[in-house]
Design an enzyme around this catalytic site. Structure first.
Site, PDB file in Angstrom:
ATOM      1  N   ARG A 210      28.100  46.748  39.352  1.00  0.00           N
ATOM      2  CA  ARG A 210      28.559  45.434  38.915  1.00  0.00           C
ATOM      3  C   ARG A 210      27.382  44.462  38.893  1.00  0.00           C
ATOM      4  O   ARG A 210      26.385  44.646  39.575  1.00  0.00           O
ATOM      5  CB  ARG A 210      29.639  44.900  39.856  1.00  0.00           C
ATOM      6  CG  ARG A 210      30.903  45.708  39.862  1.00  0.00           C
ATOM      7  CD  ARG A 210      31.952  45.101  40.764  1.00  0.00           C
ATOM      8  NE  ARG A 210      32.393  43.803  40.272  1.00  0.00           N
ATOM      9  CZ  ARG A 210      33.430  43.141  40.786  1.00  0.00           C
ATOM     10  NH1 ARG A 210      34.096  43.643  41.804  1.00  0.00           N
ATOM     11  NH2 ARG A 210      33.785  41.977  40.289  1.00  0.00           N
TER      12      ARG A 210
ATOM     13  N   GLU B  83      41.314  43.264  30.853  1.00  0.00           N
ATOM     14  CA  GLU B  83      42.705  42.905  31.116  1.00  0.00           C
ATOM     15  C   GLU B  83      42.881  41.428  30.783  1.00  0.00           C
ATOM     16  O   GLU B  83      42.117  40.591  31.285  1.00  0.00           O
ATOM     17  CB  GLU B  83      43.049  43.165  32.583  1.00  0.00           C
ATOM     18  CG  GLU B  83      44.507  42.905  32.907  1.00  0.00           C
ATOM     19  CD  GLU B  83      44.843  43.196  34.358  1.00  0.00           C
ATOM     20  OE1 GLU B  83      45.985  42.907  34.761  1.00  0.00           O
ATOM     21  OE2 GLU B  83      43.960  43.691  35.092  1.00  0.00           O
TER      22      GLU B  83
ATOM     23  N   LYS C 219      37.729  37.724  39.636  1.00  0.00           N
ATOM     24  CA  LYS C 219      38.796  37.063  38.885  1.00  0.00           C
ATOM     25  C   LYS C 219      39.732  36.285  39.798  1.00  0.00           C
ATOM     26  O   LYS C 219      40.205  35.203  39.444  1.00  0.00           O
ATOM     27  CB  LYS C 219      39.590  38.101  38.079  1.00  0.00           C
ATOM     28  CG  LYS C 219      38.953  38.483  36.761  1.00  0.00           C
ATOM     29  CD  LYS C 219      39.917  39.310  35.938  1.00  0.00           C
ATOM     30  CE  LYS C 219      39.338  39.646  34.581  1.00  0.00           C
ATOM     31  NZ  LYS C 219      40.276  40.444  33.774  1.00  0.00           N
TER      32      LYS C 219
END
Length: 797
Positions: free
Chosen positions: A504, A284, A514
């Site tokens: 992750r 994104e 983020k």
């Protein structure tokens, strides 16, 4: 009773723990583990029991469980769990386990209240009638009735164990469940007979003989292990095998949807793609890429490359208010720097027209509706598992309203398009997810063409299918979305890729959220997205890490579903190994100390040859040495010591690549006592001394041999805590105030006069350095990437 939750007095802590009705023996053993004891004291304080205690053993045990089992990556939500325990919303350890599983996947991101409550069975009341109905259903399935009738009470324990995990039974009161279960068993089998009460004869267990493994079999096994080590992607299925059941969606009305590709769909897919591996890297564009994205790239691009396939770079650009052209440009540039070549660069916004058409089809088929609930109302109704008042509106009306939404005739925030899924489902991702929302915002790629934008849940799976993706790979927090991902493709009749989730990548002493990275940058805690202390790829590159080193680290970290938190020195190891191969050696001193060689002439000049790669090649560069040189301050001591090989009064050392000198004196500053000049003499030695120190020439040399002044930036961990998530909401206060040390006045060899940003070097004995982008015609700036050797404390970086 202890009055302070932070008390370090063991006896006070024991009294504090006992005050919440914990057994004294358990309280004493808890104090032995300092970390757990601190957690438990904090939990007790958060529960408001530090002063008053808690006369409720069951609830006290639940608080004890919270202290020991709450996921460390989600401590921001611990107060919510504690509050629910104290309010009585969470009453059992099973409920806590369910909540912890949800929190582990969410981390520090905001909670979806409905999903949280669903995971912990909050508000679920299991009546005796519910237990009876569940018993009848379990016994009627899978031959359980016949097994009970044949084995009678010998089969009850096994049946009960599975029954406790059936549906909502895990939320049932233990006593009610056991009493009702026992009654239903007795109704079926009758009272126990003497045969039921008799102990079964023990069967002698024969030791299992290990099958002999001949040399050929052992060789095959070892070869397979080597192959898997060489190919981290070996376990992924082939595209032609994609006709298995991807997931099963159990609906609240009893329907079961077993979702897979039909043979016809698979054959058509293979006809379009030729059975080629097709993956996608879908960032994104709302920030800079970090080390976790490097792992995603290694998996997405690497799997495709391994099988001569292709990988898209696809921007997940469905939220125009958070995305910027700056981020789009950065992502493509950093992907290429990492060594990956996208098959095609696409945007989710490229498919907006097709997505709109599919949304219309979804409405026409009765699987979507326009809803006028606010965001808060949607959350409230989801929490209560209540249908929207507009859920059953006619399709024609929803189509008309949806068209008005697209034309900009409906105000932002007053309507959404929601998928008609299953509001009573066990999976919160089936609670009528939003497909479209209104945003009067300019899109960085699509411009002003749209004022309605599809959600991630609607877009991602459809674009995967439209791009013929064979393997849709993502991190574990997306695992609960499998049901909604495949449900949407199934009701639209689209091809279904293989979805596979992996853990992750987390690193000690740093953050990769983020949200947190954005705060660090926008609030000025660091110097931009490419600050070398960050684990953004731009920051690592500026620091001097190479794409080769980063990819090597990603490969070494593996592709697994296990939670991973890596120590920083693991990343350093790969950087050091790569830089050792490619970084040319140079001489330089970070903290210069002047040395006068007294027995040579004032205009003395000797040109020496220094090795670019000592021991590996004959390549050299020239250095000039005169009457004065500079050495590292740490290479001189006023008093010699055992095991010290630097300069001291009366001691001889070798100047690297030059000659031996002996210290005959030194001068100090009267005010500070600091040594400001070391006096030496050049000497001839039969046997080279053990001490060899690096140096640079002085300003009095001809221009081509003069040293270059520089600023050196040395880095330490950005955060003090190993696991920043454990710090909680006050994580910014944990920042290491000494994470950056700027050393002014470093002196480097003359070859640095032409150094360009991005070049890497090894300053002999000082570490690996990269020329920083702040370098210009007036200033040379170096960033230290890593030291030459791993520190014993494995901390300084």
């Amino acid at each position: 009773m202890a009055s302070s939750a932070s008390s370090s007095d063991p006896s006070a802590l024991v009294e504090l723990f006992k005050s919440i009705s914990i057994d004294e023996k358990l309280a004493k053993s808890s104090v032995q583990n300092a970390k757990f004891a601190a957690n438990l004291a904090t939990v007790i304080a958060a529960a408001g029991c530090a002063e008053t205690g808690l006369d409720d053993r069951k609830r006290g045990n639940l608080l004890y469980t919270v202290a020991g089992k709450h996921p460390s990556n989600a401590l921001a939500h611990r107060d919510r769990v504690i509050g629910d325990v104290m309010r009585g919303d969470l009453k059992t350890s099973q409920q806590l386990d369910g909540v912890f599983e949800y929190l582990k996947a969410v981390g520090e991101e905001p909670l979806d209240d409905a999903r949280y409550r669903e995971a912990g069975g909050v508000g679920v009341v299991v009546t005796e009638a519910d237990v009876e109905a569940a018993f009848d259903r379990v016994v009627s399935e899978g031959g359980q009735r016949q097994k009970l009738l044949e084995e009678r009470y010998r089969a009850v324990a096994t049946l009960l164990k599975g029954f406790r995990d059936f549906g909502v039974m895990k939320w049932a009161d233990g006593k009610t469940l056991k009493a009702t279960f026992d009654r239903k068993v007795e109704e079926l089998l009758g009272p126990k007979t003497e045969a039921d009460l008799a102990k079964p004869a023990k069967k002698k267990k024969k030791p299992k003989a290990k099958p002999a493994e001949d040399k050929a079999a052992r060789g095959e096994r070892e070869e397979e292990e080597r192959r898997r080590a060489a190919d981290p992607y070996a376990f992924f299925s082939k595209p032609e095998e994609n006709n298995v059941v991807h997931t099963t969606v159990n609906f609240s009305d009893g329907r079961v949807m077993r979702i897979s590709n039909t043979k016809r769909e698979l054959d058509a897919y293979l006809g379009r793609t030729g059975g080629k591996y097709l993956t996608r890297f879908p960032p994104e564009p709302n920030g800079y890429l970090h080390l976790g994205h490097a792992k995603a790239m290694f998996i997405d691009f690497g799997l495709a490359a391994k099988h001569d396939g292709s990988c898209y770079l696809r921007y997940d650009d469905t939220n125009p208010t958070a995305e910027k052209t700056e981020y789009i440009s950065h992502i493509q540039e950093i992907v290429e720097w990492m060594g990956w070549k996208p098959f095609r660069v696409t945007y989710s916004s490229d498919y907006f027209e097709r997505l709109y058409e599919l949304a219309v089809r979804l409405i026409e088929s009765g699987h979507a509706y326009v809803c006028h609930q606010t965001g808060d109302e949607i959350s409230e109704y989801r929490e209560q598992k209540r249908n929207s008042p507009w859920r059953d509106r006619p399709a024609e009306e929803s189509l008309r309203l949806f068209q008005r939404m697209r034309l900009g005739l409906v105000d932002e925030g007053t309507a959404t398009l929601r998928m008609r899924m299953d509001m009573q489902n066990e999976n919160f991702n089936m609670y009528d997810l939003i497909a479209y929302r209104i945003k009067f915002a300019r899109h960085p790629h699509a411009g002003d063409e749209w004022c309605i934008y599809p959600s991630y849940d609607f877009t991602h799976c459809i674009v995967d299918s439209l791009e013929d993706i064979s393997h849709s790979l993502c991190t574990l927090e997306f695992e609960p979305r499998r049901a909604s991902y495949y449900w949407l493709l199934e009701v639209l009749g689209l091809y279904k890729p293989v979805v596979w989730e992996y853990s992750r990548l987390n690193m000690e002493h740093n953050v990769m959220s983020k949200r947190k990275l954005n705060r660090l940058v926008t609030e000025g805690h660091v110097n931009g997205w490419d600050d070398p202390r960050l684990l953004t790829l731009a920051g690592l590159r500026r620091r001097g890490y190479t794409a080769t080193a980063i990819n090597s680290f990603c490969r070494d970290s593996g592709i697994t579903k296990n939670d991973q938190q890596f120590p920083y020195h693991k990343l350093e190891h790969h950087a050091r190994s790569n830089l050792d191969e490619i970084a040319p050696r140079r001489l330089g001193v970070l903290r210069p100390l002047k040395v006068a060689i007294e027995n040579v002439a004032p205009d003395f000049l000797e040109v020496v040859k220094a090795k670019v790669f000592p021991g590996r090649s004959d390549e050299t560069y020239e250095l000039g040495i005169g009457k004065f040189v500079y050495i590292e301050k740490s290479d001189f001591r006023q008093e010699d010591q055992k095991g010290y090989y630097g300069l001291a009064l009366g001691k001889t050392v070798m100047l690297r690549y030059a000659f031996a000198v002996k210290c005959v004196g030194f001068e100090t500053c009267k005010e500070t006592g600091e040594v400001v000049l070391v006096r030496c003499e050049r000497v001839e030695v039969k046997k080279p001394p053990k001490g060899v120190i690096h140096w640079v020439g002085s300003e009095s040399l001809p221009e081509q041999y003069r040293p270059v002044k520089a600023e050196a930036r040395l880095y330490d961990y950005l955060f003090n805590a190993e696991d920043v998530a454990e710090v909680g909401d006050d994580w910014l206060a944990d920042m290491n105030q000494n994470s950056l040390e700027i050393v002014e006045g470093a002196l480097l060899g003359p070859t640095f006069r032409d150094a360009q940003p991005g070049q890497v070097f090894q300053l002999e004995r000082a570490g690996y350095f990269c020329v920083d982008k702040d370098t210009d015609g007036n200033r040379l700036v170096l960033n230290r990437t890593v030291e030459l050797k791993e520190r014993s404390d494995k901390k300084k970086i």
